[in-house]
Design a protein around this motif. Sequence first.
Motif, short mmCIF file in Angstrom:
data_model
loop_
_atom_site.label_atom_id
_atom_site.label_comp_id
_atom_site.label_asym_id
_atom_site.label_seq_id
_atom_site.Cartn_x
_atom_site.Cartn_y
_atom_site.Cartn_z
N LEU A 73 0.81 -1.22 0.00
CA LEU A 73 0.00 0.00 0.00
C LEU A 73 0.84 1.27 0.00
O LEU A 73 0.55 2.23 -0.72
CB LEU A 73 -0.93 -0.01 1.23
CG LEU A 73 -1.96 1.08 1.35
CD1 LEU A 73 -2.95 1.02 0.20
CD2 LEU A 73 -2.70 0.94 2.69
N ASP A 74 1.91 1.30 0.77
CA ASP A 74 2.73 2.49 0.90
C ASP A 74 3.32 2.95 -0.44
O ASP A 74 3.16 4.11 -0.82
CB ASP A 74 3.82 2.28 1.95
CG ASP A 74 4.56 3.55 2.27
OD1 ASP A 74 3.91 4.52 2.72
OD2 ASP A 74 5.78 3.59 2.07
N PRO A 75 4.00 2.07 -1.19
CA PRO A 75 4.54 2.54 -2.47
C PRO A 75 3.44 2.87 -3.48
O PRO A 75 3.62 3.76 -4.32
CB PRO A 75 5.42 1.40 -2.96
CG PRO A 75 5.08 0.22 -2.14
CD PRO A 75 4.46 0.71 -0.88
N VAL A 76 2.30 2.18 -3.40
CA VAL A 76 1.19 2.52 -4.31
C VAL A 76 0.70 3.93 -4.03
O VAL A 76 0.49 4.73 -4.95
CB VAL A 76 0.04 1.49 -4.19
CG1 VAL A 76 -1.23 1.98 -4.86
CG2 VAL A 76 0.47 0.14 -4.77
N ALA A 77 0.55 4.27 -2.74
CA ALA A 77 0.13 5.63 -2.38
C ALA A 77 1.16 6.65 -2.86
O ALA A 77 0.78 7.71 -3.38
CB ALA A 77 -0.08 5.72 -0.87
N ASP A 78 2.45 6.34 -2.71
CA ASP A 78 3.50 7.24 -3.20
C ASP A 78 3.37 7.47 -4.69
O ASP A 78 3.39 8.61 -5.16
CB ASP A 78 4.89 6.65 -2.94
CG ASP A 78 5.40 6.90 -1.54
OD1 ASP A 78 4.89 7.80 -0.85
OD2 ASP A 78 6.34 6.18 -1.13
N LYS A 79 3.27 6.39 -5.44
CA LYS A 79 3.25 6.51 -6.90
C LYS A 79 1.99 7.20 -7.39
O LYS A 79 2.05 8.02 -8.31
CB LYS A 79 3.40 5.13 -7.55
CG LYS A 79 4.64 4.37 -7.15
CD LYS A 79 5.89 5.22 -7.13
CE LYS A 79 7.05 4.44 -6.56
NZ LYS A 79 8.18 5.26 -6.22
N LEU A 80 0.85 6.88 -6.79
CA LEU A 80 -0.38 7.56 -7.19
C LEU A 80 -0.31 9.05 -6.89
O LEU A 80 -0.75 9.88 -7.70
CB LEU A 80 -1.59 6.93 -6.50
CG LEU A 80 -1.98 5.53 -6.94
CD1 LEU A 80 -3.10 4.97 -6.07
CD2 LEU A 80 -2.39 5.52 -8.41
N THR A 81 0.26 9.40 -5.75
CA THR A 81 0.39 10.81 -5.38
C THR A 81 1.33 11.53 -6.35
O THR A 81 0.98 12.60 -6.88
CB THR A 81 0.91 10.96 -3.93
OG1 THR A 81 -0.01 10.30 -3.05
CG2 THR A 81 1.04 12.41 -3.54
#
Length: 186
Positions: A73-81
């Motif tokens: 979840l953490d890298p997905v949130a980073d990349k989406l942001t």
Amino acid sequence: MTIRKKELFTIPNLMGYFRILLIPIFMYIYLNAQSVTDTCRALFILILSGITDFFDGIAARKLHQVTQLGKALDPVADKLTLGAVIFCLIRTIPGIQYLFAVFAVKELYMLAGNLISMRFHGKKLDGAAFIGKASTMITYWCLAFFLLFPHMPRLLQLILMMLCGGMMIAAGLYYLPTFYHFIKGD
């Protein structure tokens, strides 16, 4: 990856969901900004996301709530942001669409490398290497400058875009041998 119900609602994972929910709020405020105050509100949303990102990792370790879902979840949130911010800047920063293209290609390459490695050999990257983290941090800082100073000198814009793009490319190239060995079965 099997997700247990209790893993869904850990404090760090809730922070990750919150970061993802902030993305459309940021986009709406930024894309509809009518004043510097509105742009500062959008930047505040981005800073709130960054603070949450910082504390979710600390919370996960301190509360012993490190989960496989959280690691994804953490890298997905980073990349989406990051993708959302770069996308929003396309209308105000000439040429940033090329940075968006580099970002999209790099992230699709990373996703494909991980999926292929998982599918055929059950291996995946276990967290980001230093260069990946540095690339993300530098990109966040540069994007914050673009948000704060959209009318900065063109040369500075180009330097910041090249810095971000170069870091993204370097991070992508860094993982190339790893994916090669994963896919080869080493």
